[in-house]
Design an enzyme around this catalytic site. Structure first.
Site, PDB file in Angstrom:
ATOM      1  CG  ASP A  15     -70.195  -4.750 -22.928  1.00  0.00           C
ATOM      2  OD1 ASP A  15     -69.770  -5.269 -21.781  1.00  0.00           O
ATOM      3  OD2 ASP A  15     -70.357  -5.352 -23.729  1.00  0.00           O
ATOM      4  NE  ARG A 259     -80.350 -10.440 -24.709  1.00  0.00           N
ATOM      5  CZ  ARG A 259     -80.149 -10.167 -26.352  1.00  0.00           C
ATOM      6  NH1 ARG A 259     -80.345 -10.883 -26.701  1.00  0.00           N
ATOM      7  NH2 ARG A 259     -79.099  -9.214 -26.448  1.00  0.00           N
ATOM      8  CD  GLU A 261     -74.158  -5.301 -15.512  1.00  0.00           C
ATOM      9  OE1 GLU A 261     -73.892  -6.083 -15.621  1.00  0.00           O
ATOM     10  OE2 GLU A 261     -74.048  -4.544 -14.516  1.00  0.00           O
TER      11      GLU A 261
HETATM   12  O1  TRH Z   1     -77.562  -6.980 -24.305  1.00  0.00           O
HETATM   13  P1  TRH Z   1     -77.188  -8.021 -23.350  1.00  0.00           P
HETATM   14  O2  TRH Z   1     -77.872  -9.813 -23.263  1.00  0.00           O
HETATM   15  O3  TRH Z   1     -76.150  -7.294 -22.320  1.00  0.00           O
HETATM   16  C1  TRH Z   1     -75.104  -8.438 -22.110  1.00  0.00           C
HETATM   17  C2  TRH Z   1     -75.056  -7.877 -20.460  1.00  0.00           C
HETATM   18  O4  TRH Z   1     -74.098  -6.855 -20.052  1.00  0.00           O
HETATM   19  C3  TRH Z   1     -73.994  -9.391 -20.572  1.00  0.00           C
HETATM   20  O5  TRH Z   1     -74.240  -9.071 -18.832  1.00  0.00           O
HETATM   21  C4  TRH Z   1     -72.852  -8.633 -21.153  1.00  0.00           C
HETATM   22  O6  TRH Z   1     -71.295  -9.631 -20.941  1.00  0.00           O
HETATM   23  C5  TRH Z   1     -72.979  -8.922 -22.307  1.00  0.00           C
HETATM   24  O7  TRH Z   1     -74.330  -8.551 -22.637  1.00  0.00           O
HETATM   25  C6  TRH Z   1     -71.781  -8.628 -23.053  1.00  0.00           C
HETATM   26  O8  TRH Z   1     -78.579  -7.083 -22.357  1.00  0.00           O
HETATM   27  P2  TRH Z   1     -78.458  -6.110 -21.590  1.00  0.00           P
HETATM   28  O9  TRH Z   1     -78.101  -6.177 -20.285  1.00  0.00           O
HETATM   29  O10 TRH Z   1     -80.287  -6.559 -20.636  1.00  0.00           O
HETATM   30  O11 TRH Z   1     -78.630  -5.042 -21.611  1.00  0.00           O
HETATM   31  C7  TRH Z   1     -79.386  -4.623 -23.093  1.00  0.00           C
HETATM   32  C8  TRH Z   1     -79.724  -2.844 -23.308  1.00  0.00           C
HETATM   33  O12 TRH Z   1     -80.370  -3.098 -24.132  1.00  0.00           O
HETATM   34  C9  TRH Z   1     -80.883  -2.840 -21.627  1.00  0.00           C
HETATM   35  O13 TRH Z   1     -80.579  -0.840 -21.612  1.00  0.00           O
HETATM   36  C10 TRH Z   1     -81.612  -1.908 -22.740  1.00  0.00           C
HETATM   37  C11 TRH Z   1     -81.547  -2.161 -24.244  1.00  0.00           C
HETATM   38  N1  TRH Z   1     -82.210  -1.879 -25.245  1.00  0.00           N
HETATM   39  C12 TRH Z   1     -83.206  -1.228 -25.628  1.00  0.00           C
HETATM   40  O14 TRH Z   1     -82.548  -0.468 -25.737  1.00  0.00           O
HETATM   41  N2  TRH Z   1     -84.081  -1.714 -26.606  1.00  0.00           N
HETATM   42  C13 TRH Z   1     -84.199  -2.695 -26.866  1.00  0.00           C
HETATM   43  O15 TRH Z   1     -85.379  -3.210 -27.855  1.00  0.00           O
HETATM   44  C14 TRH Z   1     -83.758  -3.493 -26.384  1.00  0.00           C
HETATM   45  C15 TRH Z   1     -84.524  -5.122 -26.777  1.00  0.00           C
HETATM   46  C16 TRH Z   1     -83.100  -3.485 -25.099  1.00  0.00           C
END
Ligand code: TRH
Length: 357
Positions: A15, A259, A261
């Site tokens: 989010d 994983r 979005e």
């Molecule tokens: O964290 P997520 O699993 O988020 C999920 C999805 O948004 C899903 O649709 C939603 O329903 C659920 O949460 C509640 O995965 P996502 O979407 O890839 O988001 C991770 C964010 O974190 C992305 O913007 C990349 C960032 N990130 C970093 O900035 N640093 C890091 O070290 C890592 C591993 C990720």
């Protein structure tokens, strides 16, 4: 225009990741004036930490409660209010909008999906008892969907210097060794997957994002014992890095496990093969979403590649599909080019501005 983005963090980072990326696209690429109200500032700030301070200073990041303090009379409403992922606006903020002389447009920014039904709902009105105009906006890959967030433009990411927090680890990676980054949910058969990879006899450096090593250890049944994998597989746990640094990491690896979005989109923009560990839902809606994406992603792929990629995305062991990896690499580059071409109008942020205008 002035934008207020409301971001409620349900769990994980997605989010915040999407709201932050949208905010920076609106400001840095389109000169918009953006405030984010977020109920979990530490998480948002963690993601935003690596960004150019000039860009960050242009986005007004506020705690959720600060949205209540609209003490100006008459109340000044922004031009656009974004309810990210359908979060409810705070009542007192909404009450302020109701007495504001000029009403904003409210946008319910939905989750990204490749399913075709979103096209029937995208940009449709969502009439409310309070009378303020509200519309659905669906991000998507198809030409008539809301697009995807392409900021920062991925061109040149591979040439950028190693980010500070990754420097020491990067120096320990083996030259000429394939690199795989891992960011997946608990429940993935990752240990078995790595053991299978090891049995194929090649060297792999596995970059484990924050928390993945602990997840692996838990799944081994011996949380306190060091994992035993053959030397061909070297594990490199990294700390949680900023969003820009994570984007860089994806662009540097040969294969990414992602994983949610936001990382899912970034893996595609990295132009490399990837496994999408989609967010599991109790009603198994994720299976339909994954199938819809694969239909689009593999529309023009050979039967052999389709089988290989579908197996990989469903966590079949690498030995079952590794023969497809070269064709998958070529396909990933073509998909990436096609994606950028389809988003040549600026993607989600531009389409949102266009719609509001
Ligand atoms: O964290 P997520 O699993 O988020 C999920 C999805 O948004 C899903 O649709 C939603 O329903 C659920 O949460 C509640 O995965 P996502 O979407 O890839 O988001 C991770 C964010 O974190 C992305 O913007 C990349 C960032 N990130 C970093 O900035 N640093 C890091 O070290 C890592 C591993 C990720």
């Amino acid at each position: 225009m002035r934008w207020d983005i409301f971001c409620q963090i349900v769990d994980n980072y997605g989010d915040a990741g999407v709201c932050w990326r949208l905010a920076r696209s609106l400001t840095s690429l389109h000169g918009q004036d953006v405030r984010i109200f977020c109920d979990d500032l530490p998480t948002l700030n963690l993601l935003a930490s690596g960004v150019d301070p000039e860009i960050k200073s242009r986005i007004d990041i506020q705690p959720w409660e600060a949205s209540h303090n609209n003490s100006r009379h008459p109340v000044e409403a922004p031009d656009v209010v974004i309810e990210a992922f359908g979060c409810d606006l705070p009542e007192r903020y909404l009450a302020g909008l109701l007495i504001a002389p000029k009403k904003p447009l409210i946008i319910n920014l939905e989750y990204l999906s490749a399913e075709s039904w979103i096209l029937d709902f995208h940009q449709k009105a969502s009439p409310q008892a309070h009378g303020i105009p509200k519309y659905f906006f669906f991000p998507g890959f198809q030409a008539h969907a809301g697009g995807i967030l392409i900021d920062p433009i991925p061109k040149g990411l591979t040439e950028q210097p190693i980010p500070n927090p990754l420097e020491a680890i990067w120096k320990r990676l083996r030259p000429d060794t394939k690199r795989i980054s891992v960011f997946c949910y608990p429940g993935a058969p990752l240990l078995k997957w790595l053991e299978d990879l090891a049995a194929m006899g090649k060297d792999y450096d596995i970059v484990l994002t924050h928390g993945q090593l602990e997840q692996l250890q838990l799944s081994s049944g011996h949380p306190t014992k060091a994992l035993t994998l053959p030397d061909s597989i070297q594990l490199f746990p990294i700390p949680f890095v900023s969003q820009d640094e994570y984007d860089w990491l994806l662009a540097q690896c040969d294969f990414n496990i992602v994983r949610g979005e936001d990382s899912f989109v970034r893996a595609q923009l990295a132009g490399k093969p990837f496994i999408w560990h989609i967010y599991p839902q109790v009603d198994r809606a994720h299976e339909i979403k994954l199938a819809a994406f694969l239909d689009l992603y593999l529309a023009d792929a050979s039967q052999e590649l389709k089988h290989g990629v579908m197996a990989a995305m469903n966590w079949a062991m690498p030995s079952m599909w590794h023969q497809s990896i070269d064709a998958w690499g070529t396909h990933s580059k073509a998909w990436h080019a096609d994606l950028l071409e389809k988003q040549a109008d600026g993607g989600l942020a531009s389409r949102l501005i266009g719609f509001v205008a």
